[in-house]
Write a protein that holds these residues in place. Sequence first.
Motif, PDB file in Angstrom:
ATOM      1  N   LYS A  35      -1.051   7.127   3.883  1.00  0.00           N
ATOM      2  CA  LYS A  35      -1.887   6.589   4.959  1.00  0.00           C
ATOM      3  C   LYS A  35      -3.163   5.961   4.403  1.00  0.00           C
ATOM      4  O   LYS A  35      -3.544   4.852   4.781  1.00  0.00           O
ATOM      5  N   ARG A  36      -3.784   6.647   3.499  1.00  0.00           N
ATOM      6  CA  ARG A  36      -5.026   6.155   2.896  1.00  0.00           C
ATOM      7  C   ARG A  36      -4.794   4.860   2.114  1.00  0.00           C
ATOM      8  O   ARG A  36      -5.570   3.906   2.209  1.00  0.00           O
ATOM      9  N   ALA A  37      -3.710   4.808   1.354  1.00  0.00           N
ATOM     10  CA  ALA A  37      -3.403   3.616   0.553  1.00  0.00           C
ATOM     11  C   ALA A  37      -3.077   2.425   1.446  1.00  0.00           C
ATOM     12  O   ALA A  37      -3.516   1.302   1.188  1.00  0.00           O
ATOM     13  N   ALA A  56       1.287   4.066  -3.093  1.00  0.00           N
ATOM     14  CA  ALA A  56       1.063   5.499  -2.876  1.00  0.00           C
ATOM     15  C   ALA A  56       2.269   6.309  -3.319  1.00  0.00           C
ATOM     16  O   ALA A  56       2.124   7.370  -3.943  1.00  0.00           O
ATOM     17  N   LEU A  74      -4.048   1.935   4.636  1.00  0.00           N
ATOM     18  CA  LEU A  74      -5.263   1.488   5.328  1.00  0.00           C
ATOM     19  C   LEU A  74      -6.216   0.753   4.385  1.00  0.00           C
ATOM     20  O   LEU A  74      -6.814  -0.258   4.755  1.00  0.00           O
ATOM     21  N   ARG A  75      -6.344   1.251   3.164  1.00  0.00           N
ATOM     22  CA  ARG A  75      -7.220   0.599   2.180  1.00  0.00           C
ATOM     23  C   ARG A  75      -6.704  -0.795   1.838  1.00  0.00           C
ATOM     24  O   ARG A  75      -7.463  -1.767   1.806  1.00  0.00           O
ATOM     25  N   ASN A  76      -5.416  -0.915   1.619  1.00  0.00           N
ATOM     26  CA  ASN A  76      -4.825  -2.201   1.265  1.00  0.00           C
ATOM     27  C   ASN A  76      -4.925  -3.190   2.423  1.00  0.00           C
ATOM     28  O   ASN A  76      -5.288  -4.354   2.234  1.00  0.00           O
ATOM     29  N   GLY A 120       0.822  -1.212   0.000  1.00  0.00           N
ATOM     30  CA  GLY A 120       0.000   0.000   0.000  1.00  0.00           C
ATOM     31  C   GLY A 120       0.852   1.256   0.000  1.00  0.00           C
ATOM     32  O   GLY A 120       0.598   2.212  -0.735  1.00  0.00           O
ATOM     33  N   TRP A 121       1.904   1.250   0.825  1.00  0.00           N
ATOM     34  CA  TRP A 121       2.817   2.387   0.884  1.00  0.00           C
ATOM     35  C   TRP A 121       3.523   2.580  -0.460  1.00  0.00           C
ATOM     36  O   TRP A 121       3.632   3.704  -0.956  1.00  0.00           O
ATOM     37  N   GLY A 172       0.282   9.453  -4.290  1.00  0.00           N
ATOM     38  CA  GLY A 172      -0.949   9.599  -3.534  1.00  0.00           C
ATOM     39  C   GLY A 172      -0.676   9.611  -2.039  1.00  0.00           C
ATOM     40  O   GLY A 172       0.465   9.454  -1.596  1.00  0.00           O
ATOM     41  N   PRO A 173      -1.728   9.789  -1.251  1.00  0.00           N
ATOM     42  CA  PRO A 173      -1.569   9.794   0.210  1.00  0.00           C
ATOM     43  C   PRO A 173      -1.257   8.391   0.737  1.00  0.00           C
ATOM     44  O   PRO A 173      -2.023   7.448   0.529  1.00  0.00           O
TER      45      PRO A 173
END
Length: 79
Positions: A51-53, A43, A55-57, A39-40, A48-49
């Motif tokens: 933290k959002r990536a 991003a 958490l989504r992953n 996810g990191w 992209g952001p």
Amino acid sequence: MLSFTVGALLPLLTIVLVVADFRVLVTVLAVVIALALTGWASAKFGYGPAKRAVLRNMGGGLFAMLATYGIGSLIGTQI
């Protein structure tokens, strides 16, 4: 095809190499760490952001593992 094989390698190795008492816990933790890292990375490469990536992953991966484990438990299938 290669990404699926490489992605399956980490959980496969943890299941094979870890003693039975800790197998599920260590596999889940290893996969959650791998999900956070991918996810990191997505991003950073996509600007992209992070933290959002992450958490989504992690959320999607944990949900998929929980659903798979739950269905397997309901059906009664164990390998």
